[in-house]
Design an enzyme around this catalytic site. Structure first.
Site, short mmCIF file in Angstrom:
data_model
loop_
_atom_site.label_atom_id
_atom_site.label_comp_id
_atom_site.label_asym_id
_atom_site.label_seq_id
_atom_site.Cartn_x
_atom_site.Cartn_y
_atom_site.Cartn_z
N THR A 190 0.87 -1.19 0.00
CA THR A 190 0.00 0.00 0.00
C THR A 190 0.90 1.23 0.00
O THR A 190 2.08 1.13 0.35
CB THR A 190 -0.89 0.02 1.26
OG1 THR A 190 -0.02 0.02 2.40
CG2 THR A 190 -1.80 -1.19 1.31
N GLU A 336 -5.98 -3.56 -1.30
CA GLU A 336 -6.40 -4.71 -0.48
C GLU A 336 -7.52 -5.53 -1.14
O GLU A 336 -7.83 -6.63 -0.72
CB GLU A 336 -6.91 -4.21 0.88
CG GLU A 336 -5.83 -3.77 1.85
CD GLU A 336 -5.44 -2.31 1.70
OE1 GLU A 336 -5.65 -1.74 0.60
OE2 GLU A 336 -4.88 -1.74 2.66
N LYS A 451 -13.44 18.18 10.72
CA LYS A 451 -14.40 18.22 11.83
C LYS A 451 -14.52 19.65 12.34
O LYS A 451 -13.58 20.18 12.93
CB LYS A 451 -13.96 17.28 12.94
CG LYS A 451 -15.11 16.95 13.87
CD LYS A 451 -14.81 15.75 14.72
CE LYS A 451 -16.09 15.21 15.34
NZ LYS A 451 -15.85 14.11 16.25
N TRP A 456 -18.99 16.72 10.92
CA TRP A 456 -18.07 16.30 9.87
C TRP A 456 -18.39 17.02 8.56
O TRP A 456 -19.55 17.13 8.17
CB TRP A 456 -18.19 14.80 9.63
CG TRP A 456 -17.66 13.97 10.76
CD1 TRP A 456 -18.40 13.22 11.63
CD2 TRP A 456 -16.31 13.81 11.16
NE1 TRP A 456 -17.58 12.61 12.55
CE2 TRP A 456 -16.28 12.95 12.27
CE3 TRP A 456 -15.09 14.32 10.69
CZ2 TRP A 456 -15.12 12.58 12.92
CZ3 TRP A 456 -13.93 13.95 11.34
CH2 TRP A 456 -13.94 13.09 12.44
P1 AMP Z 1 -5.12 2.34 -3.15
O1 AMP Z 1 -5.07 1.16 -2.28
O2 AMP Z 1 -3.82 3.08 -3.23
O3 AMP Z 1 -5.64 2.02 -4.50
O4 AMP Z 1 -6.13 3.37 -2.50
C1 AMP Z 1 -7.42 2.99 -2.11
C2 AMP Z 1 -8.17 4.20 -1.64
O5 AMP Z 1 -8.35 5.11 -2.72
C3 AMP Z 1 -9.58 3.90 -1.18
O6 AMP Z 1 -9.61 3.42 0.14
C4 AMP Z 1 -10.25 5.26 -1.33
O7 AMP Z 1 -9.95 6.10 -0.25
C5 AMP Z 1 -9.57 5.82 -2.57
N1 AMP Z 1 -10.43 5.60 -3.74
C6 AMP Z 1 -10.33 4.64 -4.67
N2 AMP Z 1 -11.26 4.80 -5.63
C7 AMP Z 1 -12.00 5.88 -5.28
C8 AMP Z 1 -13.12 6.56 -5.85
N3 AMP Z 1 -13.67 6.19 -7.00
N4 AMP Z 1 -13.61 7.62 -5.19
C9 AMP Z 1 -13.07 8.04 -4.03
N5 AMP Z 1 -11.99 7.46 -3.45
C10 AMP Z 1 -11.46 6.39 -4.07
#
Ligand code: AMP
Length: 572
Positions: A190, A336, A451, A456
């Site tokens: 990640t 994940e 916040k 929120w």
């Molecule tokens: P990653 O593991 O780097 O792909 O990041 C995952 C995170 O990206 C998710 O938990 C979200 O917070 C954000 N994310 C992914 N797709 C979207 C989306 N379409 N809209 C808003 N946030 C997103």
């Protein structure tokens, strides 16, 4: 459950990535794979040839004494060689660990050591970086440089060999082995913007199931008629699974190499190769849109683009559809989750008006088959799916990790940390609502919520509204510490070239759209926002720099001291 359940009398074939490879070889050996090389030339090959070379590579890996379960790292762009490595490494039983080269050298060092990578395949561009961290990665036995033999080895890296030199003598006869479907196939860390990066260890089973989930027609549903261009890096979540889903479907693949964010090249590739489907974060599609608008060119073959990684701005989806007839499908996912979580096929809602459908598109969509979602409040109580009440989003599914890679060799190979609840659901760290039709709306990352006075405020909502303004290209909302309210929202925006919009215009824009307490206190314009390699705005950088900027500029509400706002980089 009663132990008298009757067992089905069906074959118990393991779900292995090998089967995707063999299927593509049997059904579409001549389908093309086009890559843009680092030199800017086009390289053309086929599935048949790619998998023949993957067999050579599998033999070469044995020669290097690489054994099942070994982690083989890559630092590479989207091209045919990376694809060969994906398949050869996983299908021979080792683990393909794709490293994000845009992480800091410290993070890269950490994850190479944490994963105990034994060999590293790297593009030429990343050799200088590897040379600097070499003393700190003593367990790496050698480096394979992704280049032609004739390019010569121009590196100080020890035990370095050119990829084509490695492949040349190897036989192309290789029987892909059979092993348990739960064996690890690939590894991706990640991004670790808050704390250490964590290793998500995909299995053959989860990968094959994820590929099938993607290829349902109710989902992404690629076909042999498609030409697919993943403009998502192969170093991040297996380029959203496209290297597998395209092969399973027999689709032509177009790989843009190191030139991902270049709108001009993307337009050229789409036109030349007749791309029908694209995958990318919003920044990529904004770059393409900007190029189309300034050049007057078109993308006639393109039917739909998938966008995710961060919320997609409405105007992006609206302009693509109205001006270019391209459907934008909003995805939500995570490393994940392999990564597909939800997708939004808003076009099926023919009962809605164009504008209503466009509003719907801004939501992240409904779960893909194989993904379950639930919301909890901060004391762990279930939150209703009423489309209004936000909660912490939890998921479980066929291709969701049940923990992270622990120190390799530890008895407990994976550790669920605090990221999973007692029932084993993954806490995504996202705040969301879910409506009665199952549509998910991400309102924020838990850590990005603002916040104010105990209430929120969604940073995503403020950003989407800013980006709906005709003069705003991109925006990020962050919290500013406030003596009275705890936190107050600040919007940092990038305006369109030549626009004369000022802070007060944008503050006014919000006024009839949000209740007073949600309105941002300030707007600051910058020439660009900082992004991670995976398309997310680096809010930590904005937060750490904004205080200094505001102090220097004595920034006051409603007055945008345009000249004092930075002209290059971030806040100056
Ligand atoms: P990653 O593991 O780097 O792909 O990041 C995952 C995170 O990206 C998710 O938990 C979200 O917070 C954000 N994310 C992914 N797709 C979207 C989306 N379409 N809209 C808003 N946030 C997103």
């Amino acid at each position: 459950m009663s132990s008298s359940l009757l067992t089905g009398i069906m074959m118990d074939r393991p779900l292995l990535i090998r089967d995707i490879l063999l299927h593509a070889e049997r059904t579409c050996p001549d389908q093309e794979i086009v890559s843009v090389t680092g030199k800017g030339t086009y390289h053309r090959t086929t599935y048949g040839e790619t998998f023949r070379r993957a067999r050579k590579l599998a033999n070469a890996l044995e020669e290097l004494n690489i054994r099942p379960g070994d982690r083989i790292a890559t630092m590479a762009w989207n091209d045919y060689r990376h694809l060969e490595i994906y398949y050869a490494v996983a299908c021979s039983g080792s683990v393909c660990h794709t490293i994000n080269p845009r992480l800091t050298p410290e993070q890269i060092t950490y994850i190479i050591n944490h994963a105990e990578d034994s060999w590293l395949f790297t593009s030429i561009n990343f050799m200088p970086l590897l040379e600097t961290i070499l003393p700190d990665i003593p367990n790496v036995k050698g480096f394979v440089i992704l280049m032609d033999e004739e390019d010569g080895t121009i590196t100080d890296l020890p035990r370095a060999i050119a990829y084509e030199t490695l492949l040349a003598p190897a036989s192309d006869k290789y029987e892909w082995p059979e092993f348990p479907e739960t064996s690890a196939s690939s590894l991706c860390y990640t991004s670790g913007t808050t704390g250490r990066p964590k290793g998500v260890l995909y299995s053959h089973r989860s990968t094959v199931l994820h590929t099938m989930m993607c290829n349902l027609s109710a989902s992404i549903g690629l076909s042999e008629m498609d030409t697919v261009m993943p403009v998502v890096p192969m170093f991040h979540v297996n380029a959203w699974g496209v290297p597998y889903s395209a092969a399973m479907a027999g689709a032509k693949i177009v790989l843009p190499g190191p030139h991902m964010g270049n709108g001009e090249l993307l337009q050229e590739l789409i036109e030349l190769e007749q791309v029908t489907v694209g995958f990318g974060v919003p920044t990529i599609w904004l770059a393409l849109l900007h190029y189309l608008e300034t050049s007057g060119k078109s993308v006639d073959s393109l039917i739909r683009i998938y966008t995710g990684g961060t919320a997609s701005p409405r105007h992006l989806m609206d302009t693509f559809l109205r001006q270019y007839g391209v459907d934008t499908v909003h995805l939500w996912g995570m490393t994940e989750l392999s990564p597909l979580g939800t997708l939004n096929q808003a076009e099926v809602r023919t009962d809605l008006s164009y504008d209503e459908r466009m509003d719907l598109r801004c939501m992240q969509g409904r779960p893909a088959f194989g993904v379950e979602m639930k919301l909890k409040d901060d004391v762990g109580q279930t939150v209703p799916h009423d489309g209004k009440t936000p909660g912490f989003l939890y998921v479980r599914g066929y291709a969701v990790c049940r923990g992270y890679l622990g120190p390799v060799g530890d008895e407990n190979e994976t550790s669920a940390h605090s990221s999973h609840d007692k029932e084993g659901w993954l806490n995504t760290g996202d705040i969301a609502t879910i409506d009665q039709q199952g549509y998910l709306r991400i309102t924020d990352r838990a850590k990005d919520m603002i916040k104010s006075g105990g209430e929120w405020i969604s940073s995503i909502e403020l950003e989407n509204l800013a980006m709906a303004h005709p003069d705003i290209v991109e925006a990020a909302a962050i919290a500013m510490p406030d003596k009275k309210w705890g936190e107050r929202p600040l919007v940092i925006a990038v305006k369109k070239q030549g626009s004369t919009v000022i802070e007060q215009d944008l503050l006014n824009w919000y006024k009839d759209k949000l209740p007073g307490w949600m309105l941002p206190d300030k707007v600051v314009f910058v020439s660009e926002l900082p992004h991670t390699a995976t398309g997310k705005v680096v809010k930590s950088q904005l937060r750490s720099e904004i205080d200094r900027y505001l102090q220097n500029n004595h920034h006051t509400k409603g007055k945008s001291p345009e000249k004092k706002v930075h002209h290059s980089g971030l806040f100056m």
